[in-house]
Design a protein around this motif. Sequence first.
Motif, PDB file in Angstrom:
ATOM      1  N   LEU A 116       0.825  -1.219   0.000  1.00 24.28           N
ATOM      2  CA  LEU A 116       0.000   0.000   0.000  1.00 24.28           C
ATOM      3  C   LEU A 116       0.858   1.267   0.000  1.00 24.28           C
ATOM      4  O   LEU A 116       1.952   1.285   0.557  1.00 24.28           O
ATOM      5  N   HIS A 117       0.321   2.337  -0.603  1.00 24.12           N
ATOM      6  CA  HIS A 117       0.939   3.660  -0.490  1.00 24.12           C
ATOM      7  C   HIS A 117       0.615   4.192   0.907  1.00 24.12           C
ATOM      8  O   HIS A 117      -0.449   3.895   1.459  1.00 24.12           O
ATOM      9  N   VAL A 118       1.525   5.025   1.461  1.00 20.97           N
ATOM     10  CA  VAL A 118       1.347   5.453   2.858  1.00 20.97           C
ATOM     11  C   VAL A 118       1.498   6.961   3.021  1.00 20.97           C
ATOM     12  O   VAL A 118       2.517   7.542   2.641  1.00 20.97           O
ATOM     13  N   PHE A 119       0.478   7.556   3.620  1.00 21.08           N
ATOM     14  CA  PHE A 119       0.603   8.911   4.163  1.00 21.08           C
ATOM     15  C   PHE A 119       0.629   8.738   5.673  1.00 21.08           C
ATOM     16  O   PHE A 119      -0.282   8.118   6.242  1.00 21.08           O
ATOM     17  N   SER A 120       1.662   9.266   6.348  1.00 19.35           N
ATOM     18  CA  SER A 120       1.705   9.167   7.813  1.00 19.35           C
ATOM     19  C   SER A 120       1.815  10.545   8.431  1.00 19.35           C
ATOM     20  O   SER A 120       2.572  11.397   7.955  1.00 19.35           O
ATOM     21  N   ILE A 173      10.565   1.241   3.752  1.00 24.94           N
ATOM     22  CA  ILE A 173      10.080   2.225   2.761  1.00 24.94           C
ATOM     23  C   ILE A 173      10.975   2.169   1.513  1.00 24.94           C
ATOM     24  O   ILE A 173      10.486   2.114   0.381  1.00 24.94           O
ATOM     25  N   HIS A 174      12.286   2.145   1.734  1.00 21.83           N
ATOM     26  CA  HIS A 174      13.213   2.144   0.595  1.00 21.83           C
ATOM     27  C   HIS A 174      13.137   0.849  -0.209  1.00 21.83           C
ATOM     28  O   HIS A 174      13.449   0.830  -1.402  1.00 21.83           O
ATOM     29  N   ALA A 175      12.708  -0.231   0.457  1.00 20.45           N
ATOM     30  CA  ALA A 175      12.588  -1.515  -0.260  1.00 20.45           C
ATOM     31  C   ALA A 175      11.352  -1.537  -1.169  1.00 20.45           C
ATOM     32  O   ALA A 175      11.176  -2.483  -1.941  1.00 20.45           O
ATOM     33  N   HIS A 176      10.512  -0.500  -1.075  1.00 20.29           N
ATOM     34  CA  HIS A 176       9.292  -0.437  -1.903  1.00 20.29           C
ATOM     35  C   HIS A 176       9.234   0.897  -2.643  1.00 20.29           C
ATOM     36  O   HIS A 176       8.340   1.713  -2.420  1.00 20.29           O
ATOM     37  N   PRO A 177      10.199   1.137  -3.535  1.00 22.76           N
ATOM     38  CA  PRO A 177      10.298   2.466  -4.163  1.00 22.76           C
ATOM     39  C   PRO A 177       9.114   2.821  -5.064  1.00 22.76           C
ATOM     40  O   PRO A 177       8.912   4.001  -5.379  1.00 22.76           O
ATOM     41  N   ASP A 178       8.328   1.824  -5.463  1.00 21.93           N
ATOM     42  CA  ASP A 178       7.181   2.133  -6.336  1.00 21.93           C
ATOM     43  C   ASP A 178       5.943   2.538  -5.541  1.00 21.93           C
ATOM     44  O   ASP A 178       4.920   2.889  -6.128  1.00 21.93           O
ATOM     45  N   GLN A 179       6.038   2.446  -4.210  1.00 22.35           N
ATOM     46  CA  GLN A 179       4.912   2.892  -3.389  1.00 22.35           C
ATOM     47  C   GLN A 179       5.235   4.277  -2.826  1.00 22.35           C
ATOM     48  O   GLN A 179       6.364   4.547  -2.408  1.00 22.35           O
ATOM     49  N   VAL A 180       4.219   5.147  -2.831  1.00 18.90           N
ATOM     50  CA  VAL A 180       4.437   6.514  -2.361  1.00 18.90           C
ATOM     51  C   VAL A 180       4.476   6.531  -0.835  1.00 18.90           C
ATOM     52  O   VAL A 180       3.671   5.871  -0.172  1.00 18.90           O
ATOM     53  N   PHE A 181       5.437   7.291  -0.289  1.00 17.17           N
ATOM     54  CA  PHE A 181       5.428   7.568   1.156  1.00 17.17           C
ATOM     55  C   PHE A 181       5.491   9.081   1.351  1.00 17.17           C
ATOM     56  O   PHE A 181       6.364   9.756   0.803  1.00 17.17           O
ATOM     57  N   GLN A 182       4.540   9.597   2.116  1.00 17.55           N
ATOM     58  CA  GLN A 182       4.528  11.044   2.411  1.00 17.55           C
ATOM     59  C   GLN A 182       4.327  11.258   3.899  1.00 17.55           C
ATOM     60  O   GLN A 182       3.526  10.578   4.543  1.00 17.55           O
ATOM     61  N   LEU A 183       5.055  12.257   4.448  1.00 16.19           N
ATOM     62  CA  LEU A 183       4.939  12.572   5.871  1.00 16.19           C
ATOM     63  C   LEU A 183       4.167  13.883   6.033  1.00 16.19           C
ATOM     64  O   LEU A 183       4.320  14.814   5.221  1.00 16.19           O
ATOM     65  N   CYS A 236       0.642  12.135  -6.345  1.00 14.78           N
ATOM     66  CA  CYS A 236       1.894  11.361  -6.433  1.00 14.78           C
ATOM     67  C   CYS A 236       1.585   9.909  -6.800  1.00 14.78           C
ATOM     68  O   CYS A 236       2.299   9.305  -7.614  1.00 14.78           O
ATOM     69  N   ILE A 237       0.549   9.336  -6.192  1.00 16.26           N
ATOM     70  CA  ILE A 237       0.200   7.936  -6.502  1.00 16.26           C
ATOM     71  C   ILE A 237      -0.183   7.835  -7.972  1.00 16.26           C
ATOM     72  O   ILE A 237       0.298   6.948  -8.698  1.00 16.26           O
ATOM     73  N   LYS A 238      -1.013   8.757  -8.428  1.00 20.69           N
ATOM     74  CA  LYS A 238      -1.499   8.685  -9.824  1.00 20.69           C
ATOM     75  C   LYS A 238      -0.383   8.938 -10.823  1.00 20.69           C
ATOM     76  O   LYS A 238      -0.345   8.345 -11.898  1.00 20.69           O
ATOM     77  N   GLU A 239       0.532   9.834 -10.469  1.00 24.94           N
ATOM     78  CA  GLU A 239       1.593  10.226 -11.416  1.00 24.94           C
ATOM     79  C   GLU A 239       2.880   9.431 -11.196  1.00 24.94           C
ATOM     80  O   GLU A 239       3.911   9.730 -11.808  1.00 24.94           O
ATOM     81  N   LYS A 240       2.808   8.445 -10.293  1.00 22.73           N
ATOM     82  CA  LYS A 240       3.954   7.570 -10.010  1.00 22.73           C
ATOM     83  C   LYS A 240       5.229   8.368  -9.705  1.00 22.73           C
ATOM     84  O   LYS A 240       6.286   8.206 -10.321  1.00 22.73           O
ATOM     85  N   ARG A 241       5.134   9.273  -8.732  1.00 25.57           N
ATOM     86  CA  ARG A 241       6.315  10.032  -8.277  1.00 25.57           C
ATOM     87  C   ARG A 241       6.263  10.145  -6.753  1.00 25.57           C
ATOM     88  O   ARG A 241       5.225   9.889  -6.149  1.00 25.57           O
ATOM     89  N   GLN A 242       7.390  10.523  -6.159  1.00 32.96           N
ATOM     90  CA  GLN A 242       7.443  10.674  -4.699  1.00 32.96           C
ATOM     91  C   GLN A 242       7.271  12.157  -4.341  1.00 32.96           C
ATOM     92  O   GLN A 242       7.729  13.034  -5.073  1.00 32.96           O
ATOM     93  N   PRO A 243       6.649  12.462  -3.191  1.00 37.52           N
ATOM     94  CA  PRO A 243       6.501  13.856  -2.770  1.00 37.52           C
ATOM     95  C   PRO A 243       7.816  14.435  -2.291  1.00 37.52           C
ATOM     96  O   PRO A 243       8.779  13.704  -2.039  1.00 37.52           O
TER      97      PRO A 243
END
Length: 341
Positions: free
Chosen positions: A91-95, A113-123, A303-310
């Motif tokens: 899953l993508h994660v906003f925390s 987090i780094h092991a899943h670079p295709d999933q978005v993580f935002q703080l 970010c999820i839709k455009e496949k990029r990280q915040p």
Amino acid sequence: MSDIRVGIVGLGRLGKTHAINLAENVPGAKLVAACSYVEEELEYAKRELGVTETYISYEEMVESPNLDAVCIVSPSGYHPEQIRLAMEKGLHVFSEKPIGLDIEDIKRTMEVIHAHPDQVFQLGFMRRYDESYQYAKKMVDEGTLGELTVIRCYGIDPSSGMEGFVKFARSSNSGGLFSDMSIHDIDLVRWFSKKEVSRVWAMGKNAAYPELDDLNELETGAAMMQLDDKTMAILVAGRNAAHGYHVETELIGTKGMLRVAAAPEKNLVTIFDENGVVRPTSQNFPERFKDAFVNEMREFISCIKEKRQPEVGAIDGLQSTRVAIACQQSVEANQIVEVEY
Ligand code: NAI
């Protein structure tokens, strides 16, 4: 592209704001699941926000096949484990901030987090998505203020929030004033200066609410910090602003200075009456950062839709927490503390 299906954990003081935004104010997002210990909060989510799945167990929520992402707004000590679980489930994660309260725990989380670079993580450092802070940041980046010499930050919660805070701190470890409140200011200092904090000297006092001593919490704290290029930063954090929610930032540079929210103005109204000339003030964080909370969640979904990280990610969480912990250690030891990297 179909809607991003989100599950939220935590529907308390802030969780409710994020839940409403995901259900109503973020195009392309669909709030499908909610998790809380409080039954009335789950009923509210079903009734008012159209949530179809409710959970008391977060572990069960992330097993749902109907989720693309989670929004974590549980008490701070749970964040690292909940981030890891969601990431491992794809899953993508906003925390919410802080990313965690313990450095080793945060480092373990960053590895996942780094092991899943295709999933978005935002703080959730939402101030970066506030219009005034973005305006100030552009000026600093364009060199309008010259070289920064001093950054002064105030982050003081309203006295009216004290009861809610005591409940929050009793039910779960807040991490203390610097990890809970100043973390936003520490992030701003790093964001504006693009530097790391080298050493801190912090102190605190409980005057109006000595009962906070029993919770190992501070009513008011202050910290002086030196950045790695000798830029200075001064923080004041507190929980007892009589006039409202006081978040103010000052940047002093070689060519000029600026202030964001020198007075915590609610709007453009000025009242002229028997009290004199009065400007109403913001009363709490959902009011002051209403648009920023919406903007950060829109960015997460984009970010999820455009496949990029915040822009704001796990490293910002780690570095700011290192500084907050150093501030707490400085209060306890009553001495200057070097930040460990
Ligand atoms: P709160 O105490 O008001 O609400 C906590 C919520 O989490 C409740 O719904 C509770 O049922 C749920 N919960 C607690 N433990 C849980 C668990 N193990 N599993 C599932 N649900 C659980 O807390 P509040 O004030 O909303 O804070 C939540 C987080 O948001 C904290 O990390 C805090 O630092 C952060 N926060 C951020 C702010 C900001 O300015 N960005 C402002 C306020 C809070």
